[in-house]
Write an enzyme that holds these catalytic residues in place. Structure first.
Site, PDB file in Angstrom:
ATOM      1  N   CYS A  68       0.843  -1.193   0.000  1.00 23.11           N
ATOM      2  CA  CYS A  68       0.000   0.000   0.000  1.00 23.11           C
ATOM      3  C   CYS A  68       0.880   1.246   0.000  1.00 23.11           C
ATOM      4  CB  CYS A  68      -0.906  -0.018   1.230  1.00 23.11           C
ATOM      5  SG  CYS A  68      -1.788   1.527   1.533  1.00 23.11           S
ATOM      6  N   CYS A  71       1.490   4.660   3.398  1.00 27.03           N
ATOM      7  CA  CYS A  71       2.515   4.921   4.411  1.00 27.03           C
ATOM      8  C   CYS A  71       3.898   4.636   3.833  1.00 27.03           C
ATOM      9  CB  CYS A  71       2.299   4.046   5.645  1.00 27.03           C
ATOM     10  SG  CYS A  71       0.815   4.456   6.596  1.00 27.03           S
ATOM     11  N   PHE A 272      -7.046  32.001   3.015  1.00 28.79           N
ATOM     12  CA  PHE A 272      -7.210  30.580   2.685  1.00 28.79           C
ATOM     13  C   PHE A 272      -7.914  29.913   3.877  1.00 28.79           C
ATOM     14  CE2 PHE A 272      -3.324  32.181   0.737  1.00 28.79           C
ATOM     15  CZ  PHE A 272      -3.518  31.909  -0.614  1.00 28.79           C
ATOM     16  N   ASP A 340      -3.073  29.839   5.435  1.00 23.25           N
ATOM     17  CA  ASP A 340      -2.898  28.379   5.356  1.00 23.25           C
ATOM     18  C   ASP A 340      -3.223  27.930   3.939  1.00 23.25           C
ATOM     19  OD1 ASP A 340      -2.696  25.670   5.770  1.00 23.25           O
ATOM     20  OD2 ASP A 340      -4.508  25.498   6.983  1.00 23.25           O
ATOM     21  N   CYS A 366       1.657  22.660   4.796  1.00 26.22           N
ATOM     22  CA  CYS A 366       1.934  21.218   4.771  1.00 26.22           C
ATOM     23  C   CYS A 366       3.111  20.905   3.851  1.00 26.22           C
ATOM     24  CB  CYS A 366       0.691  20.447   4.326  1.00 26.22           C
ATOM     25  SG  CYS A 366       0.129  20.842   2.653  1.00 26.22           S
TER      26      CYS A 366
END
Length: 409
Positions: A68, A71, A272, A340, A366
């Protein structure tokens, strides 16, 4: 043909890096210091076996890890994992010539990710629901997930039944699943047209699964209970499939850092603003002007504000801040600005902030690389970087949230 190499370090996406013929080779699921056997394909390679494991290697939590693509770092011991994430922030800042004391990263807990974006496809007469393999189009059907909330994991059979109804014959169905205070909010996109119109059948399925709300391609099929999130005491019902922070735990840590940075301010611009993650909390103590390009998100914020007791005024503006950033003259009435933006950052808006007289700026991001670029612009405009707080919102992934506070002068 296989080669044996030694891993030198982890790249910014979490892959181990080895040198072959003076060129880097990227090998997923490896750790610094390990001697590994690989099959090379250009600058990337597949791990065949671990000859000498790192002392920092641990057993992954999830059976799907390694296939997967959700992660990248379940195999790295917790202390080393957190140190690596902090190093990514430091390296991004250093790349722009910035030095700052970086606070220890706020850790994440397994099973706390409340928002999952799953993919469903038809394959061999059945429907698969899960995540794509890393760097591949093949889908891995999941039966467990180490990061998602237990409620989302428990709903996987029901989500598969829903996908069996809605998935097109060819192509992919996207399922955005949000764990709210009243149950799961499920939004499907890319549905088979005929199946999407079967509102009675879809409504029964949603009721049997006890979803709070089900939407298909932006249209609400059934809302059994308003799927609300708690933003500092205000109940906010997001638009179907709308963006919210992935983890309530991380969101609270980010909000705490934002509120600490703007303590004592009286008028704040939240740029934002989304559906009010920060605006609804800031409004406990200050007047807020929230600016966001998504009209549905602003509508959700407005409804939450009007229904929450004790908040100061939040004015709202729908505006594309990439094409039409707030200019210094529009910013002069604010003593603090919070922004943001998406991963691409806010270069256009930041250039205007750098020319403004706003006393406090809080940048939330992020993406440490674009954050560092934006911070450089602000510092070159006369701002001082006061604090940098990393938050591990995306557990076991290479992604990092950062809250940075700057002051004028």
């Amino acid at each position: 043909m296989t080669d044996t190499v030694t891993i030198d370090h982890l790249a910014h996406r979490g892959d181990g890096v080895a040198s072959m013929n003076s060129k880097p080779v990227f090998i997923p699921f490896t750790l610094p210091g390990e001697q590994v056997e690989i099959e090379r394909n250009g600058e990337r390679a597949r791990l065949v076996s671990i000859v000498t494991p790192s002392p920092s290697r641990i057993e992954p939590m999830c059976r799907h890890f390694g296939t997967c693509g959700g992660c990248a770092l379940q195999h790295l011991e917790g202390g080393a994992y957190r140190a690596w994430k902090e190093e990514q922030v430091a390296a991004a800042l250093a790349s722009r010539g910035l030095e700052a004391e970086i606070s220890p990263i706020v850790p994440a807990s397994p099973g706390t990710r409340r928002r999952a974006v799953l993919t469903a496809v038809r394959a061999g007469g059945r429907v698969l629901v899960g995540y794509h393999e890393r760097m591949a189009n093949r889908l891995v059907a999941i039966t467990e997930c180490a990061v998602a909330t237990p409620r989302i994991v428990s709903a996987l059979p029901d989500l598969t039944r829903l996908a069996d109804r809605l998935a097109p014959r060819k192509g992919e169905l996207r399922l955005t699943v949000l764990d709210t205070t009243s149950g799961l909010d499920v939004a499907a996109e890319g549905a088979n047209g005929k199946a999407a119109r079967d509102f009675p059948g879809l409504g029964r399925l949603a009721a049997e699964a006890d979803f709070a709300r089900l939407s298909v391609d932006g249209e609400v099929v059934i809302e059994i209970r308003p799927p609300a999130l708690n933003f500092g005491g205000a109940a906010m019902v997001p638009p179907p499939g709308g963006f919210v922070q992935a983890s309530a735990e991380a969101e609270a840590a980010m909000a705490d850092a934002v509120l600490k940075a703007i303590t004592g301010t009286k008028r704040v611009a939240d740029l934002f603003a989304g559906s009010g993650t920060f605006a609804l909390r800031i409004a406990r103590d200050a007047l807020v002007h929230a600016v966001e390009g998504d009209k549905a998100a602003i509508g959700a914020l407005d409804r939450a504000w009007r229904q929450a007791p004790g908040l100061k005024t939040i004015t709202q503006e729908v505006r594309d801040l990439f094409r039409s950033p707030l200019r210094p003259g529009e910013l002069e009435s604010f003593d603090a600005v919070v922004f943001d933006p998406p991963r691409a950052g806010a270069k256009e808006q930041v250039a205007q902030l750098a020319a403004s007289a706003v006393a406090h700026i809080v940048a939330v991001s992020c993406n440490p690389a674009t954050l560092a670029r934006d911070l450089r612009i602000l510092i070159d405009g006369g701002y001082r970087l006061c604090s940098v707080q990393p938050v591990d919102q995306f557990l076991f992934s290479p992604h990092i949230e950062v809250v940075a506070h700057l002051k004028r002068g």
